[in-house]
Design an enzyme around this catalytic site. Structure first.
Site, mmCIF file in Angstrom:
data_model
loop_
_atom_site.group_PDB
_atom_site.id
_atom_site.type_symbol
_atom_site.label_atom_id
_atom_site.label_comp_id
_atom_site.label_asym_id
_atom_site.label_seq_id
_atom_site.Cartn_x
_atom_site.Cartn_y
_atom_site.Cartn_z
ATOM 1 N N CYS A 118 -47.746 95.580 56.814
ATOM 2 C CA CYS A 118 -48.739 96.385 57.537
ATOM 3 C C CYS A 118 -49.267 97.448 56.565
ATOM 4 O O CYS A 118 -49.134 97.297 55.344
ATOM 5 C CB CYS A 118 -48.159 96.993 58.809
ATOM 6 S SG CYS A 118 -46.774 98.117 58.553
ATOM 7 N N SER A 162 -44.658 96.635 60.626
ATOM 8 C CA SER A 162 -43.873 95.646 59.864
ATOM 9 C C SER A 162 -42.363 95.878 59.915
ATOM 10 O O SER A 162 -41.603 94.905 60.018
ATOM 11 C CB SER A 162 -44.389 95.500 58.428
ATOM 12 O OG SER A 162 -44.307 96.701 57.707
ATOM 13 N N ASP A 217 -52.646 98.806 65.565
ATOM 14 C CA ASP A 217 -51.877 99.855 64.892
ATOM 15 C C ASP A 217 -51.527 100.940 65.912
ATOM 16 O O ASP A 217 -52.423 101.584 66.457
ATOM 17 C CB ASP A 217 -52.751 100.423 63.770
ATOM 18 C CG ASP A 217 -52.031 101.483 62.968
ATOM 19 O OD1 ASP A 217 -50.911 101.883 63.363
ATOM 20 O OD2 ASP A 217 -52.591 101.919 61.957
HETATM 21 P P1 4NP Z 1 -48.176 100.825 60.217
HETATM 22 O O1 4NP Z 1 -48.833 102.128 60.916
HETATM 23 O O2 4NP Z 1 -49.206 100.310 59.242
HETATM 24 O O3 4NP Z 1 -47.952 99.912 61.357
HETATM 25 O O4 4NP Z 1 -46.902 101.305 59.542
HETATM 26 C C1 4NP Z 1 -49.364 103.210 60.199
HETATM 27 C C2 4NP Z 1 -48.516 104.148 59.641
HETATM 28 C C3 4NP Z 1 -49.035 105.239 58.982
HETATM 29 C C4 4NP Z 1 -50.409 105.381 58.874
HETATM 30 C C5 4NP Z 1 -51.256 104.428 59.424
HETATM 31 C C6 4NP Z 1 -50.734 103.332 60.086
HETATM 32 N N1 4NP Z 1 -50.939 106.520 58.216
HETATM 33 O O5 4NP Z 1 -52.179 106.698 58.260
HETATM 34 O O6 4NP Z 1 -50.197 107.298 57.602
#
Ligand code: 4NP
Length: 163
Positions: A10, A17, A126
């Site tokens: 991810c 993930s 997400d």
């Molecule tokens: P993930 O979710 O890709 O499912 O781990 C996210 C985690 C952090 C961020 C974005 C999506 N971020 O912008 O920091």
């Protein structure tokens, strides 16, 4: 049984993930299967070394799954040779992976939800900017995808696999 290896990818490697990794590990443990190597990674380096988001840990824990020991890492070019199945959570992750992958390994990269062509969502939403319900919905999708993956392995005649 030959070793099967799976990498879930991810963006941050702290929500989707590692949750997918935990869900598949739990499914395999329930089935008493240990022939699959599972890992997860992020396309970004933003959370490298961090445990999963506390909301992801709590949602997994509500389903009896412990992901607290996982630590985020960034996907590496070496991963493409190491993992037979590389599952992207969404189209952005997929595009990054296909850009990074040596051409010979591109066929190892798929969208996770393409394991479930019968349902309309193609991307795992997400949940990072969402609430607890979004984490529950994410886990519902990840559990169904894990079962679909085990069914795919069973259909490929890997004895002992299957939901
Ligand atoms: P993930 O979710 O890709 O499912 O781990 C996210 C985690 C952090 C961020 C974005 C999506 N971020 O912008 O920091």
């Amino acid at each position: 049984m030959s070793q099967v290896s799976v990498l879930f990818v991810c963006l941050g490697n702290i929500c989707r993930s590692p949750s997918a990794e935990g869900v598949l590990r739990a499914r395999l443990a329930q089935a008493g299967l240990d022939g699959i190597r599972i890992d997860s990674a992020g396309t970004s380096p933003w959370h490298v070394g961090n445990p999963p988001d506390t909301r992801a840990q709590a949602a997994a824990s509500r389903r009896g799954i412990d992901i607290s020991m996982l630590r985020a890492r960034q996907v590496s070019p070496a991963d493409f040779a190491l993992f037979d199945h590389i599952f992207a959570m969404d189209d952005d992750n997929l595009a990054v992976l296909l850009r990074l992958a040596p051409p010979a390994y591109r066929s190892r990269v798929r969208r996770l939800l393409d394991l479930m062509p019968e349902q309309p969502l193609r991307q795992v939403p997400d949940p990072y900017h969402g609430d607890a319900r979004d984490f529950e919905h994410m886990l519902d999708l990840l559990e169904r995808a894990a079962d679909a993956f085990l069914a795919e392995l069973a259909a490929a005649h890997c004895e002992g696999f299957g939901p």
